[in-house]
Write a protein that holds these residues in place. Sequence first.
Motif, short mmCIF file in Angstrom:
data_model
loop_
_atom_site.label_atom_id
_atom_site.label_comp_id
_atom_site.label_asym_id
_atom_site.label_seq_id
_atom_site.Cartn_x
_atom_site.Cartn_y
_atom_site.Cartn_z
N ALA A 1 0.86 -1.18 0.00
CA ALA A 1 0.00 0.00 0.00
C ALA A 1 0.89 1.22 0.00
N MET A 2 0.50 2.23 -0.76
CA MET A 2 1.36 3.40 -0.88
C MET A 2 0.52 4.66 -0.92
N LEU A 3 1.02 5.70 -0.29
CA LEU A 3 0.31 6.96 -0.31
C LEU A 3 1.31 8.10 -0.36
N CYS A 4 0.96 9.13 -1.10
CA CYS A 4 1.79 10.32 -1.15
C CYS A 4 0.91 11.49 -0.75
N CYS A 5 1.42 12.33 0.11
CA CYS A 5 0.59 13.39 0.66
C CYS A 5 1.40 14.66 0.75
N THR A 46 5.65 9.71 1.25
CA THR A 46 5.12 8.45 0.76
C THR A 46 5.35 7.40 1.84
N ALA A 47 4.32 6.63 2.15
CA ALA A 47 4.43 5.56 3.14
C ALA A 47 4.01 4.25 2.48
N ALA A 48 4.78 3.21 2.70
CA ALA A 48 4.46 1.90 2.13
C ALA A 48 4.67 0.83 3.20
N ALA A 49 3.79 -0.18 3.21
CA ALA A 49 3.93 -1.31 4.13
C ALA A 49 3.88 -2.59 3.31
N ASP A 56 11.59 -1.46 9.63
CA ASP A 56 11.08 -0.12 9.38
C ASP A 56 12.25 0.75 8.90
N ARG A 57 11.99 1.60 7.88
CA ARG A 57 13.04 2.48 7.38
C ARG A 57 12.45 3.85 7.04
N LEU A 58 13.30 4.88 7.14
CA LEU A 58 12.88 6.26 6.89
C LEU A 58 13.94 6.98 6.08
N TRP A 59 13.49 7.72 5.06
CA TRP A 59 14.39 8.57 4.27
C TRP A 59 13.89 10.01 4.32
N LYS A 102 6.26 -4.37 8.35
CA LYS A 102 7.22 -3.28 8.49
C LYS A 102 6.85 -2.17 7.50
N ILE A 103 7.31 -0.97 7.79
CA ILE A 103 6.90 0.19 6.99
C ILE A 103 8.11 0.96 6.49
#
Length: 386
Positions: A1-5, A46-49, A56-59, A102-103
Amino acid sequence: AMLCCAKPCHAVPSLAGGKRDNDLILPINSSLSVTLHQDQLKTTTTAAASRDFTEDRLWLNGEEADVGHPRLQTCLREVRRLARKRRGGSAEDAAPLSLSYKIHIATENNFPTAAGLASSAAGYACLVSALARLYGVEGELSEVARRGSGSACRSMLGGFVQWQRGERPDGRDSLAHQVAPETHWPELRVLVLVVSGEKKQVGSTAGMQTSVDTSPLLKHRAEAVVPERLALMTRHIRERDFEGFGQLAMRDSNQFHATCLDTFPPIFYLNDLSRHIIALAHRFNTHHGCTKVAYTFDAGPNAVIFTLADTVAEFVEVVRRSFPPAANGDHPEGGVPAGSGALWCQDLAPAAPNPSPAPQPGPGPQLVDDPSQHLLGADGLPRRCA
């Protein structure tokens, strides 16, 4: 699932303050801000799981960052809790997304980060909005955003927004509500003069906590000054009274920075260039015999200038003349180098064939439907570096 906001940053026309609870991020006074339009200033997240992700990772702006940051983890935990609660009342979920997956999160700002331009407010409002869509959570989310960055609760809504202090020790009534929508004052414009894009020496949270602990002026301000000013500022906005709005914005910004000086040891968010801008605004208004422009400075040296549409061109020209471009050409982002710092007028950068002359108040978080704008690819990794 992906979302951009996309989420705009906010400017604070009045009434910044400290915290009475640093864990729940509860303020010592209510406050008010205006959300800026995503066409000019925005955070995109953008968040994807996926069951395939191993951690879990963050950029952030193309660089991998610490996903274990306590406030980020709090927001993630709260959104998942709300998702679990929502699913508990429903026998079936149309698109069940395992809360154990994980996200991966990628986020980018199109303005300097940690430089006193509300990057944390925009960032956490965008993060919470993206996570909520990802997990199918709806309803009141400003409380969750507040747990990431206090002012992010205001950025969950568009237009002019008040963060109510609340009375409950658990913070459940410390929420944001809209004073007026972004369409309320169509003539209002906001210029951002970026004096320095560098990270602040003293962060907002640490600085304000020191002020709460040591500044008698901050205590007086929260108890005696802000409540009255907040009511007055709300009236000026509702009546679209720029004279009153501008005068109060400047007075309150000055008093906020007086509390920084009253802090021990003192905090200096403004620099020489900031003070030149303040003097320039007052000279400009004196020349016109009324309030044509108003400045406000948050916890940083960068100026937010409020004005009306018919004044933008003249004031921008005054800024150009006061801070002329260096001989080696304009700042690559459309800014104007000035002395030791780059003075960057947001409206100087070409944006569209017929761009608006300066940012206006804008809406709350917006879904970005165009897949090409998503920051994560199909593999859940960043598509590009900032």
